[in-house]
Design an enzyme around this catalytic site. Structure first.
Site, PDB file in Angstrom:
ATOM      1  N   HIS A 395       0.633  -1.321  -0.042  1.00 45.09           N
ATOM      2  CA  HIS A 395      -0.011  -0.038  -0.054  1.00 45.09           C
ATOM      3  C   HIS A 395       0.841   1.160   0.021  1.00 45.09           C
ATOM      4  CE1 HIS A 395      -3.639  -2.082   0.351  1.00 45.09           C
ATOM      5  NE2 HIS A 395      -2.914  -2.798   1.646  1.00 45.09           N
ATOM      6  N   ASP A 429      -2.628 -10.132  -2.916  1.00 45.73           N
ATOM      7  CA  ASP A 429      -3.317  -9.894  -1.556  1.00 45.73           C
ATOM      8  C   ASP A 429      -4.907  -9.546  -1.951  1.00 45.73           C
ATOM      9  OD1 ASP A 429      -2.134  -8.505   1.228  1.00 45.73           O
ATOM     10  OD2 ASP A 429      -3.830  -7.624   0.297  1.00 45.73           O
ATOM     11  N   HIS A 431      -6.176  -6.995  -0.805  1.00 46.01           N
ATOM     12  CA  HIS A 431      -6.384  -5.580  -1.037  1.00 46.01           C
ATOM     13  C   HIS A 431      -5.637  -5.202  -2.267  1.00 46.01           C
ATOM     14  CE1 HIS A 431      -7.088  -6.749   3.352  1.00 46.01           C
ATOM     15  NE2 HIS A 431      -8.025  -5.895   3.069  1.00 46.01           N
ATOM     16  N   ASP A 518      -4.376 -12.844   2.805  1.00 48.72           N
ATOM     17  CA  ASP A 518      -5.742 -12.468   3.386  1.00 48.72           C
ATOM     18  C   ASP A 518      -6.999 -12.674   2.578  1.00 48.72           C
ATOM     19  OD1 ASP A 518      -4.805 -10.612   1.826  1.00 48.72           O
ATOM     20  OD2 ASP A 518      -4.745  -8.849   3.352  1.00 48.72           O
TER      21      ASP A 518
HETATM   22 ZN   LIG Z   1      -4.086  -7.130   2.424  1.00 50.58          ZN
END
Ligand SMILES: [Zn+2]
Length: 597
Positions: A395, A429, A431, A518
């Site tokens: 991120h 991931d 996200h 995740d």
């Molecule tokens: Zn994540």
């Protein structure tokens, strides 16, 4: 300190720089090599068909990209052997056993190509064939060195026959069966001898000479000279069977525990790493390596230098145990940076749940070192490396931290790899990898792909939409696959196949996987339900891509199952790699059968 790197082409400036230095070493160390032979090197790399073999170059470079030694060897796919054409250290390079390391690397590569053995030429170590006593001693030392690996001259032939009257450059043909015990038939031997003479000496020896030498090989199978220097069999075998760099390199930032945010609900905790390690240990697939400290230059090549400085100094100033969370965000007037360290945090931050504290910088900095060390392993020719690190990084944007991330380790590693060839970063991931997207958004030499929960319901909410495809020359080189909240593991796998297809089309030379786990069932930050079996299957697909791959740990927060999922994933990766290997060797056998060798 140096690293060994494989050169596949002369496209990137870094490769051109290394090749120029390599040819310089060739010129000074092999005065007999013709200019023409040296000049054809880049062409050989580019066009394997024209030269009837694939050239592979290993260079040993120091930290300043100075080439300290190299090995150039040819893979004759039609005859299933390798021919080591040159191996040398740079003039003035002494000690360190660099020649030995390079030769071992060549053997490793030959073993992984599945060939029967390596042929090469050596000046003779017999007094009646050498004029100068000094040279004789050098030649003996060289053949003694190779004998430790079980490599010895092929006997009963006239390979060392002078090409013309007064020709003093006589060579023995030496064979190393790589500890595999394979025998070479007379037919294959003659083809190999012909191939070497035609390809390498075609301009100085005529067909009559070639035919005489080729027909001088009478033994079937060929015989090697009895060991002359190493008498104890034990000594030979130990070295002959030495296998390096075969497992998945595992690099961890041991000091990650210092970064422990104890605030309620902060799921990015040290236990994540230990729960993964516990399960990986059971596989026997990993080879732990110590990280080497990456230079700050590499970080500043993907992150704004001011941002890097701010993180370092802000964290340094924080008393142990204290965290700051940004409270103001200078959206309307970004030019007026607050002077106060704490107030300035919002200037570089994208959310309100990623704190700065004394250890965040240190741990994030070490995570980068692990990822770069992994990239160096991959450059050296290792198939897989895994940087098992925290905090995560995907991120972190060019000039912003957030989502538990500070430095984008995967992006630093990908950018480093991009100096040597084309790179694809695949973010798996849950996200969206907004940081990696942001960093490479304008670039075509790094393809970024992310499969993730749609930003309408998943963090980071502001990026990860399907229409974000890159800008300027990067247009078309960012691909987002946002999926629905209730996507099934099958749907996920199909999307993964699409992503891998895109990577194949892009012709990536290196793959970096931003490995978030995740997507797992029960993860507190995700909504999907991947099981260990799903992770295994995804691993198979990635392992079967055939690309040198660096895995960098990102998210994954359900610590009860995190280890099982990681283990299943890497077992799958390994399985996938073995499948492609088996397929390749089958193809080779087909080719062999067709040509009746
Ligand atoms: Zn994540």
């Amino acid at each position: 300190m140096f690293r060994i790197r494989t050169i596949h082409d002369d496209v990137s400036p870094a490769n051109r720089h290394a090749l120029a230095q390599t040819t310089e070493i060739m010129r000074s160390q092999f005065p007999l090599a013709s200019q023409q032979e040296i000049d054809k090197l880049p062409g050989q790399l580019r066009d394997p068909l024209k030269y009837k073999f694939r050239s592979i170059i290993f260079v040993a470079e120091d930290s300043k990209d100075r080439v300290k030694g190299f090995a150039l060897f040819l893979h004759a796919t039609d005859l299933n052997f390798c021919y080591l054409e040159f191996i040398s250290v740079a003039p003035g390079t002494t000690g360190g056993g660099l020649g030995g390391i390079l030769y071992e690397r060549v053997r490793e590569e030959a073993l992984s190509l599945g060939v029967n053995g390596i042929f090469f030429e050596c000046l003779p170590d017999e007094a009646h064939l050498v004029e100068h006593p000094e040279l004789l001693e050098q030649n003996k030392a060289r053949l003694r060195f190779y004998e430790r690996y079980g490599a010895r001259p092929v006997v009963n032939n006239e390979f060392h026959k002078p090409i013309s009257e007064g020709d003093n450059n006589l060579f023995f043909l030496v064979y190393d069966n790589l500890g595999q015990g394979t025998e070479v038939s007379r037919t294959v031997m003659r083809k190999v001898a012909r191939a070497i003479l035609e390809r390498k000496y075609g301009d100085v020896c005529d067909e009559k000479y070639i035919r005489a030498v080729v027909n001088s090989f009478q033994d079937d199978p060929i015989k090697l000279r009895e060991p002359r220097y190493i008498k104890r069999k034990r000594d030979v075998n130990v070295l002959a069977q030495k296998r390096i760099g075969q497992g998945i390199a595992l690099i961890r930032n041991e000091g990650h525990e210092i970064h422990h945010v104890r605030d309620r609900g902060y799921v990015e905790a040290p236990v994540r790493i230990s729960s993964i390690i516990k399960e990986l240990d059971k596989t026997g697939l990993f080879e732990p390596l110590k990280p080497r400290r990456a230079s700050e230059k590499l970080i500043k090549a993907v992150h704004d230098p001011d941002y890097v400085e701010y993180l370092r100094r802000a964290c340094e100033q924080m008393p142990e145990g204290k965290s700051i969370y940004p409270i103001v965000f200078p959206l309307r007037n970004p030019r007026r940076t607050p002077k106060d360290w704490e107030l300035r945090a919002g200037y570089y931050c994208m959310d309100t749940f990623t704190p700065l504290n004394h250890n965040a910088y240190l741990a994030a900095r070490d995570a980068v070192s692990c990822a770069v060390t992994g990239a160096e392993e991959v450059l050296a020719g290792r198939r897989f490396a895994y940087a098992l690190v925290r905090p995560p990084g995907h991120h972190a944007e060019r000039r912003a931290f957030g989502g538990f991330c500070y430095f984008n380790s995967a992006a630093v590693a990908a950018n480093y790899l991009s100096r040597y060839g084309t790179v694809a970063v695949l973010d798996v991931d849950f996200h969206h990898g907004n940081g990696t997207q942001d960093i490479f958004y304008h670039r075509a030499d790094v393809l970024t792909i992310s499969i993730h929960g749609h930003p309408s319901f998943a963090y980071p909410h502001f990026a990860g939409f399907a229409d974000e495809s890159g800008v300027a020359s990067g247009e078309g080189f960012n691909v987002n696959y946002p999926l629905a909240e209730d996507s099934s593991p099958e749907r996920y796998r199909k999307t993964l196949e699409r992503a891998l297809k895109r990577i194949r089309e892009y012709k990536a030379q290196y793959l970096v996987i931003a490995l978030g786990l995740d997507t797992a069932k029960g993860d507190p930050t995700g909504t999907w339900a991947l099981t260990p079996e799903d992770f295994r299957l995804n691993g198979v697909a990635i392992g079967a891509s055939g690309l040198p791959t660096l895995f960098v740990q990102e998210g994954g927060y359900r610590t009860r199952t995190l280890g099982y999922n990681a283990r299943a994933f890497f077992q799958g990766v390994w399985e996938g790699a073995q499948q492609t290997k088996a397929k390749k060797s089958l193809n080779r056998q087909d080719a062999k059968g067709a040509k009746k060798i």
